[in-house]
Design an enzyme around this catalytic site. Structure first.
Site, PDB file in Angstrom:
ATOM      1  N   PHE A  70     -71.378  37.343 -24.907  1.00 48.86           N
ATOM      2  CA  PHE A  70     -71.853  38.645 -24.473  1.00 48.86           C
ATOM      3  C   PHE A  70     -73.373  38.738 -24.637  1.00 48.86           C
ATOM      4  O   PHE A  70     -73.908  38.437 -25.700  1.00 48.86           O
ATOM      5  CB  PHE A  70     -71.169  39.749 -25.292  1.00 48.86           C
ATOM      6  CG  PHE A  70     -71.648  41.135 -24.964  1.00 48.86           C
ATOM      7  CD1 PHE A  70     -71.386  41.697 -23.726  1.00 48.86           C
ATOM      8  CD2 PHE A  70     -72.380  41.872 -25.892  1.00 48.86           C
ATOM      9  CE1 PHE A  70     -71.825  42.979 -23.415  1.00 48.86           C
ATOM     10  CE2 PHE A  70     -72.822  43.152 -25.596  1.00 48.86           C
ATOM     11  CZ  PHE A  70     -72.543  43.700 -24.354  1.00 48.86           C
ATOM     12  N   GLN A  71     -74.043  39.112 -23.556  1.00 51.86           N
ATOM     13  CA  GLN A  71     -75.502  39.255 -23.499  1.00 51.86           C
ATOM     14  C   GLN A  71     -76.223  37.957 -23.870  1.00 51.86           C
ATOM     15  O   GLN A  71     -77.256  37.962 -24.528  1.00 51.86           O
ATOM     16  CB  GLN A  71     -75.979  40.414 -24.380  1.00 51.86           C
ATOM     17  CG  GLN A  71     -75.534  41.771 -23.841  1.00 51.86           C
ATOM     18  CD  GLN A  71     -76.188  42.952 -24.530  1.00 51.86           C
ATOM     19  OE1 GLN A  71     -76.597  42.864 -25.677  1.00 51.86           O
ATOM     20  NE2 GLN A  71     -76.271  44.077 -23.826  1.00 51.86           N
TER      21      GLN A  71
ATOM     22  N   LYS B 154     -79.193  35.577 -33.496  1.00 53.47           N
ATOM     23  CA  LYS B 154     -78.846  36.648 -34.423  1.00 53.47           C
ATOM     24  C   LYS B 154     -78.500  36.130 -35.820  1.00 53.47           C
ATOM     25  O   LYS B 154     -78.878  36.742 -36.828  1.00 53.47           O
ATOM     26  CB  LYS B 154     -77.671  37.461 -33.866  1.00 53.47           C
ATOM     27  CG  LYS B 154     -77.304  38.673 -34.727  1.00 53.47           C
ATOM     28  CD  LYS B 154     -76.306  39.572 -34.045  1.00 53.47           C
ATOM     29  CE  LYS B 154     -75.888  40.727 -34.962  1.00 53.47           C
ATOM     30  NZ  LYS B 154     -77.030  41.566 -35.373  1.00 53.47           N
TER      31      LYS B 154
ATOM     32  N   GLU C 169     -87.504  47.701 -20.876  1.00 55.63           N
ATOM     33  CA  GLU C 169     -88.105  46.490 -21.447  1.00 55.63           C
ATOM     34  C   GLU C 169     -89.257  45.947 -20.605  1.00 55.63           C
ATOM     35  O   GLU C 169     -90.198  45.343 -21.151  1.00 55.63           O
ATOM     36  CB  GLU C 169     -87.053  45.403 -21.635  1.00 55.63           C
ATOM     37  CG  GLU C 169     -86.040  45.698 -22.723  1.00 55.63           C
ATOM     38  CD  GLU C 169     -84.790  46.405 -22.217  1.00 55.63           C
ATOM     39  OE1 GLU C 169     -83.825  46.546 -22.993  1.00 55.63           O
ATOM     40  OE2 GLU C 169     -84.792  46.827 -21.033  1.00 55.63           O
TER      41      GLU C 169
ATOM     42  N   MET D 205    -100.384  49.660   1.583  1.00 50.56           N
ATOM     43  CA  MET D 205    -100.888  48.346   1.983  1.00 50.56           C
ATOM     44  C   MET D 205     -99.938  47.653   2.937  1.00 50.56           C
ATOM     45  O   MET D 205    -100.371  46.991   3.893  1.00 50.56           O
ATOM     46  CB  MET D 205    -101.148  47.474   0.753  1.00 50.56           C
ATOM     47  CG  MET D 205    -101.855  46.166   1.064  1.00 50.56           C
ATOM     48  SD  MET D 205    -103.509  46.413   1.766  1.00 50.56           S
ATOM     49  CE  MET D 205    -104.473  46.615   0.268  1.00 50.56           C
TER      50      MET D 205
END
Length: 579
Positions: free
Chosen positions: A113-114, A163, A51, A485
């Site tokens: 959940f999530q 949802k 993602e 760097m």
């Protein structure tokens, strides 16, 4: 009137807003949207492998096109994985809309959940955010998100959709509305500059003997402003410097361009800024990497600061004339006002100033000679090679580190939107997915990702995305077997004590590319470079990974001396002089 479900309204609204590419990764909380997306004839979805890459790819697409980049991810970890990409876009003023799934409205706040509070988590790094708790709000919120993202100072906007609001069985009336008709009473960015301030700034310009135009990413963000800037600077024979984000807004090969300013800016650009008596700053925010010590910043200069974001003006540097407005509009106003005032701007008054500037350029030109190990390939030579074989016309995307600075110094960007890099946040792992977004946005362009062995390993899984969609991106890894760097800082400021910067436990990048069904090439010697680069450009149907073995001891110069003025720089390793 058409009846659509919440999920269908997401897709239809994006279609109506002109979205043709959507970067994303599916999950439970957005499955209804993905199901509706399958029927779209206008939107092509790009399935990334992480993602974070969806956000970076949308960012690369946006920077290349100037349009709003858009990505779609699920709730919880799917949403939080985009945070780095959102922060990257926020710091660099990139227009993006991030659509995230959310648990059902009746589960919000119950540690479902999530479930994460995506609006709360992202609040410090977005222009705005919405949570659609009613399906009927989805079109309105998405349209407003695109409006906010693309106007004023551009930036990312999050739209969080629970949802149950996507339920395909529940239909609602849908009416299309063009983006041009969107208006928000509380959000009206200022387009036109204050006439009195513009007159004052032009009087200063007419009087100045050592003026400099200093440009930032805001010039590129303003439609048509780059051409107007070039015309203005050429007409009045003004020297131009740029921030990292401003590269390409003025032709990099033009004699009036002095180069990038700041920590690793050119000697001519930094010194001219320090010696100037007038700075006209356009769309630059005076970040810490471009000013050095603000107490010692350009002590003799009057400063005119033009920016569409009022919060950016005088945030770090005290300015004499603030102008809150769109850059392109202000340049038009300046030209009109000069005629109205019948103002005579004598270019000959700058002859002595240009003689000084030419002496600066001659004294310390941008070169890697005198640095590095004889016989080994210097990173700057690689960038010069890429410039040669692409005729300076490629879209070049970088990650963050030494290779980023070498690219900024040694590749002359003559056009806007040809240089993509994470400036404000400094995000390693940005380059490759952003290059994917750029290639999708401009398939006819040669897209070259310049990266390091450290940065590339952060999102190398996107080789699979390139394989799936047939994206022939060119990836040039400047492999110094270290975090270059960080190592440079340790060598310079920590008595050479190297801690956790050596990266010898790395894959064979050539074989890695081949495992993903792509092409891997390697450069071991300077004399091999051009032939391998040309070979890679001839390959049109595969991503090519070029593992370039570079001098592990090379450093980026010039480098400003911390706590000093713009003119205090180390020029090379041998001199290490204060100039």
């Amino acid at each position: 009137m058409e009846m659509l479900s919440g999920a269908e309204m997401v897709v239809r609204t994006l279609e109506d807003l002109g979205v043709d590419r959507l970067f994303g990764y599916p999950g439970g909380a957005v499955l209804d949207i993905y199901d509706a997306l399958k029927d779209s004839q206008k939107i092509k979805h790009i399935l990334v492998r992480h993602e974070q890459s969806a956000a970076h790819a949308a960012d690369g697409y946006a920077r290349t096109t100037g349009k709003v980049g858009c990505c779609l991810v699920t709730s919880g970890p799917g949403a939080t994985n985009t945070i780095t990409g959102i922060a990257t876009a926020y710091m660099d003023s990139v227009p993006m809309v991030i659509i995230t799934g959310q648990v059902a409205t009746f589960l919000i706040g119950q540690d479902a959940f999530q479930e994460v509070d995506m609006v709360g988590i992202s609040r410090p790094i977005v222009k705005h955010s919405y949570i659609c708790k009613k399906a009927e709000d989805i079109p309105v919120f998405i349209r407003k998100a695109f409006h906010i993202a693309s106007t004023g100072r551009p930036g990312p906007v999050v739209v969080d959709i629970p949802k149950d609001c996507q339920n395909p069985k529940v239909k609602f009336p849908y009416e299309p509305q063009p983006l041009s008709e969107i208006s928000m009473r509380s959000y009206n960015p200022t387009r036109f500059g204050h006439k009195g301030q513009i007159r004052r700034s032009l009087n200063l310009l007419a009087e100045a003997r050592k003026p400099v135009i200093h440009i930032g990413g805001g010039v590129i963000a303003s439609p048509g402003a780059c051409a107007k800037l070039t015309e203005f600077a050429k007409k009045y024979h003004l020297p131009v410097t740029a921030t990292l984000m401003g590269l390409g807004a003025f032709p990099g090969s033009d004699p009036q361009f002095l180069g990038m300013v700041g920590m690793h800016g050119t000697y001519a650009a930094n010194t001219a800024m320090h010696e100037s008596d007038l700075i006209i700053a356009l769309g630059a925010r005076f970040s810490d990497r471009s000013t050095n010590n603000v107490a010692k910043y350009c002590p003799n200069a009057r400063i005119v600061h033009v920016d569409i974001d009022p919060s950016s003006i005088a945030k770090r540097i005290k300015v004499d004339i603030p102008i809150v407005a769109d850059i392109g509009t202000v340049l038009d106003q300046m030209n009109d006002t000069i005629k109205e005032m019948n103002l005579a701007i004598d270019n000959a008054r700058l002859d002595d100033w240009w003689n000084e500037i030419e002496a600066m350029k001659s004294r310390h030109p941008v070169t890697c000679q005198g640095d590095g190990t004889p016989g080994l390939l210097h990173p700057a030579q690689v960038i010069e090679g890429i410039y040669r074989v692409t005729d300076g016309k490629a879209i070049v995307v970088t990650d963050v580190g030494q290779h980023q600075m070498f690219t900024a110094l040694y590749y002359k960007f003559d056009e806007p939107r040809k240089f993509l890099s994470s400036g404000g946040l400094g995000t390693m792992g940005y380059g490759f997915p952003a290059a994917i977004g750029a290639k999708i946005a401009s398939p006819e362009s040669e897209v070259v990702c310049v990266t390091g062995d450290g940065s590339f390993q952060m999102n190398l899984q996107e080789l699979a995305t390139c394989l799936q969609y047939g994206l022939p991106v060119k990836i040039v890894i400047l492999n110094n077997v270290s975090l270059g760097m960080v190592k440079q800082w340790q060598m310079m400021f920590y008595n050479g004590r190297q801690t956790e910067t050596f990266m010898d436990a790395a894959p064979d990048f050539v074989k890695l590319a081949e495992c993903y069904g792509q092409v891997g090439l390697r450069v071991n010697k300077p004399e091999e470079l051009d032939d391998v680069l040309k070979q890679s450009l001839a390959i049109k149907d595969k991503t090519v990974v070029i593992d370039v073995c570079v001098d592990p001891d090379s450093r980026v110069y010039p480098m400003q001396i911390g706590g000093g003025s713009m003119g205090d720089m180390r020029i090379n390793r041998e001199e290490e002089e204060r100039v």
